[in-house]
Design a protein around this motif. Structure first.
Motif, PDB file in Angstrom:
ATOM      1  N   ILE A 236      38.762  54.215  30.550  1.00  0.00           N
ATOM      2  CA  ILE A 236      38.216  53.224  29.624  1.00  0.00           C
ATOM      3  C   ILE A 236      36.881  52.689  30.147  1.00  0.00           C
ATOM      4  O   ILE A 236      35.909  52.593  29.404  1.00  0.00           O
ATOM      5  CB  ILE A 236      39.216  52.074  29.387  1.00  0.00           C
ATOM      6  CG1 ILE A 236      40.440  52.593  28.619  1.00  0.00           C
ATOM      7  CG2 ILE A 236      38.566  50.927  28.627  1.00  0.00           C
ATOM      8  CD1 ILE A 236      41.587  51.610  28.535  1.00  0.00           C
ATOM      9  N   VAL A 237      36.825  52.364  31.447  1.00  0.00           N
ATOM     10  CA  VAL A 237      35.587  51.832  32.028  1.00  0.00           C
ATOM     11  C   VAL A 237      34.484  52.886  31.973  1.00  0.00           C
ATOM     12  O   VAL A 237      33.339  52.585  31.626  1.00  0.00           O
ATOM     13  CB  VAL A 237      35.822  51.347  33.475  1.00  0.00           C
ATOM     14  CG1 VAL A 237      34.514  51.030  34.169  1.00  0.00           C
ATOM     15  CG2 VAL A 237      36.731  50.129  33.474  1.00  0.00           C
TER      16      VAL A 237
ATOM     17  N   ALA B  77      28.954  49.899  19.759  1.00  0.00           N
ATOM     18  CA  ALA B  77      29.879  50.941  20.218  1.00  0.00           C
ATOM     19  C   ALA B  77      30.858  50.407  21.262  1.00  0.00           C
ATOM     20  O   ALA B  77      32.041  50.751  21.242  1.00  0.00           O
ATOM     21  CB  ALA B  77      29.105  52.125  20.775  1.00  0.00           C
ATOM     22  N   ARG B  78      30.363  49.563  22.141  1.00  0.00           N
ATOM     23  CA  ARG B  78      31.249  49.008  23.177  1.00  0.00           C
ATOM     24  C   ARG B  78      32.299  48.089  22.563  1.00  0.00           C
ATOM     25  O   ARG B  78      33.462  48.111  22.948  1.00  0.00           O
ATOM     26  CB  ARG B  78      30.430  48.269  24.234  1.00  0.00           C
ATOM     27  CG  ARG B  78      29.653  49.215  25.120  1.00  0.00           C
ATOM     28  CD  ARG B  78      28.865  48.484  26.168  1.00  0.00           C
ATOM     29  NE  ARG B  78      28.316  49.418  27.131  1.00  0.00           N
ATOM     30  CZ  ARG B  78      27.590  49.062  28.166  1.00  0.00           C
ATOM     31  NH1 ARG B  78      27.295  47.794  28.369  1.00  0.00           N
ATOM     32  NH2 ARG B  78      27.133  49.972  28.999  1.00  0.00           N
ATOM     33  N   GLY B  79      31.878  47.279  21.612  1.00  0.00           N
ATOM     34  CA  GLY B  79      32.834  46.400  20.935  1.00  0.00           C
ATOM     35  C   GLY B  79      33.894  47.190  20.189  1.00  0.00           C
ATOM     36  O   GLY B  79      35.065  46.815  20.178  1.00  0.00           O
ATOM     37  N   THR B  80      33.487  48.304  19.598  1.00  0.00           N
ATOM     38  CA  THR B  80      34.436  49.164  18.892  1.00  0.00           C
ATOM     39  C   THR B  80      35.468  49.726  19.862  1.00  0.00           C
ATOM     40  O   THR B  80      36.665  49.755  19.564  1.00  0.00           O
ATOM     41  CB  THR B  80      33.690  50.309  18.179  1.00  0.00           C
ATOM     42  OG1 THR B  80      32.773  49.742  17.242  1.00  0.00           O
ATOM     43  CG2 THR B  80      34.644  51.231  17.454  1.00  0.00           C
ATOM     44  N   LEU B  81      35.005  50.167  21.022  1.00  0.00           N
ATOM     45  CA  LEU B  81      35.922  50.684  22.043  1.00  0.00           C
ATOM     46  C   LEU B  81      36.908  49.607  22.476  1.00  0.00           C
ATOM     47  O   LEU B  81      38.114  49.852  22.564  1.00  0.00           O
ATOM     48  CB  LEU B  81      35.145  51.195  23.256  1.00  0.00           C
ATOM     49  CG  LEU B  81      35.987  51.544  24.483  1.00  0.00           C
ATOM     50  CD1 LEU B  81      36.878  52.747  24.209  1.00  0.00           C
ATOM     51  CD2 LEU B  81      35.108  51.792  25.687  1.00  0.00           C
ATOM     52  N   LEU B  82      36.408  48.408  22.736  1.00  0.00           N
ATOM     53  CA  LEU B  82      37.282  47.320  23.173  1.00  0.00           C
ATOM     54  C   LEU B  82      38.327  46.977  22.120  1.00  0.00           C
ATOM     55  O   LEU B  82      39.501  46.767  22.435  1.00  0.00           O
ATOM     56  CB  LEU B  82      36.457  46.084  23.533  1.00  0.00           C
ATOM     57  CG  LEU B  82      35.529  46.238  24.743  1.00  0.00           C
ATOM     58  CD1 LEU B  82      34.703  44.976  24.919  1.00  0.00           C
ATOM     59  CD2 LEU B  82      36.312  46.554  26.001  1.00  0.00           C
ATOM     60  N   ARG B  83      37.913  46.941  20.847  1.00  0.00           N
ATOM     61  CA  ARG B  83      38.875  46.663  19.772  1.00  0.00           C
ATOM     62  C   ARG B  83      39.918  47.771  19.675  1.00  0.00           C
ATOM     63  O   ARG B  83      41.106  47.499  19.485  1.00  0.00           O
ATOM     64  CB  ARG B  83      38.153  46.484  18.443  1.00  0.00           C
ATOM     65  CG  ARG B  83      37.469  45.135  18.316  1.00  0.00           C
ATOM     66  CD  ARG B  83      36.938  44.900  16.920  1.00  0.00           C
ATOM     67  NE  ARG B  83      35.900  45.865  16.551  1.00  0.00           N
ATOM     68  CZ  ARG B  83      34.616  45.754  16.874  1.00  0.00           C
ATOM     69  NH1 ARG B  83      34.216  44.715  17.579  1.00  0.00           N
ATOM     70  NH2 ARG B  83      33.747  46.660  16.481  1.00  0.00           N
ATOM     71  N   ARG B  84      39.465  49.011  19.817  1.00  0.00           N
ATOM     72  CA  ARG B  84      40.396  50.151  19.733  1.00  0.00           C
ATOM     73  C   ARG B  84      41.463  50.073  20.823  1.00  0.00           C
ATOM     74  O   ARG B  84      42.635  50.367  20.593  1.00  0.00           O
ATOM     75  CB  ARG B  84      39.617  51.463  19.871  1.00  0.00           C
ATOM     76  CG  ARG B  84      40.505  52.698  19.739  1.00  0.00           C
ATOM     77  CD  ARG B  84      39.733  53.975  19.951  1.00  0.00           C
ATOM     78  NE  ARG B  84      39.590  54.157  21.406  1.00  0.00           N
ATOM     79  CZ  ARG B  84      38.619  54.822  21.977  1.00  0.00           C
ATOM     80  NH1 ARG B  84      37.648  55.355  21.260  1.00  0.00           N
ATOM     81  NH2 ARG B  84      38.576  54.954  23.286  1.00  0.00           N
TER      82      ARG B  84
ATOM     83  N   GLY C 179      42.348  47.272  22.348  1.00  0.00           N
ATOM     84  CA  GLY C 179      43.000  45.961  22.360  1.00  0.00           C
ATOM     85  C   GLY C 179      42.589  45.105  23.540  1.00  0.00           C
ATOM     86  O   GLY C 179      43.393  44.338  24.061  1.00  0.00           O
ATOM     87  N   LEU C 180      41.325  45.240  23.952  1.00  0.00           N
ATOM     88  CA  LEU C 180      40.814  44.511  25.110  1.00  0.00           C
ATOM     89  C   LEU C 180      39.681  43.580  24.707  1.00  0.00           C
ATOM     90  O   LEU C 180      39.168  43.669  23.607  1.00  0.00           O
ATOM     91  CB  LEU C 180      40.283  45.504  26.153  1.00  0.00           C
ATOM     92  CG  LEU C 180      41.285  46.517  26.690  1.00  0.00           C
ATOM     93  CD1 LEU C 180      40.582  47.570  27.516  1.00  0.00           C
ATOM     94  CD2 LEU C 180      42.364  45.828  27.488  1.00  0.00           C
ATOM     95  N   VAL C 181      39.311  42.713  25.622  1.00  0.00           N
ATOM     96  CA  VAL C 181      38.124  41.875  25.464  1.00  0.00           C
ATOM     97  C   VAL C 181      37.235  42.100  26.679  1.00  0.00           C
ATOM     98  O   VAL C 181      37.678  42.609  27.709  1.00  0.00           O
ATOM     99  CB  VAL C 181      38.468  40.379  25.306  1.00  0.00           C
ATOM    100  CG1 VAL C 181      39.212  40.121  24.013  1.00  0.00           C
ATOM    101  CG2 VAL C 181      39.267  39.871  26.485  1.00  0.00           C
ATOM    102  N   HIS C 182      35.966  41.716  26.571  1.00  0.00           N
ATOM    103  CA  HIS C 182      34.985  41.984  27.626  1.00  0.00           C
ATOM    104  C   HIS C 182      35.449  41.475  28.990  1.00  0.00           C
ATOM    105  O   HIS C 182      35.263  42.133  30.012  1.00  0.00           O
ATOM    106  CB  HIS C 182      33.643  41.361  27.247  1.00  0.00           C
ATOM    107  CG  HIS C 182      32.588  41.617  28.257  1.00  0.00           C
ATOM    108  ND1 HIS C 182      32.212  40.668  29.169  1.00  0.00           N
ATOM    109  CD2 HIS C 182      31.850  42.731  28.509  1.00  0.00           C
ATOM    110  CE1 HIS C 182      31.271  41.180  29.944  1.00  0.00           C
ATOM    111  NE2 HIS C 182      31.024  42.419  29.573  1.00  0.00           N
TER     112      HIS C 182
END
Length: 55
Positions: free
Chosen positions: A26-27, A38-45, A47-50
């Motif tokens: 993931i990282v 794109a990074r926000g999309t990955l985090l939502r996919r 189920g994470l936050v920054h």
């Protein structure tokens, strides 16, 4: 009787656990993304936050 109830009985979600390989993947994917959003999309996919990545 109240002591027998788990955290889920009170509506709290179960804490997710990630294998080390999954965390690294993931990282690595996060760091490769450069397009806006794109990074926000990955985090939502995932189920994470920054702040999860910082830890």
């Amino acid at each position: 009787m109240a002591a027998d109830k788990s955290a889920r009985a009170f509506g709290r979600p179960k804490r997710r656990r990630f294998a080390s390989e999954c965390k690294l993947a993931i990282v690595a994917e996060y760091e490769q993304l450069t397009e806006p959003g794109a990074r926000g999309t990955l985090l939502r996919r995932e189920g994470l936050v920054h702040s999860h990545l910082i830890e």
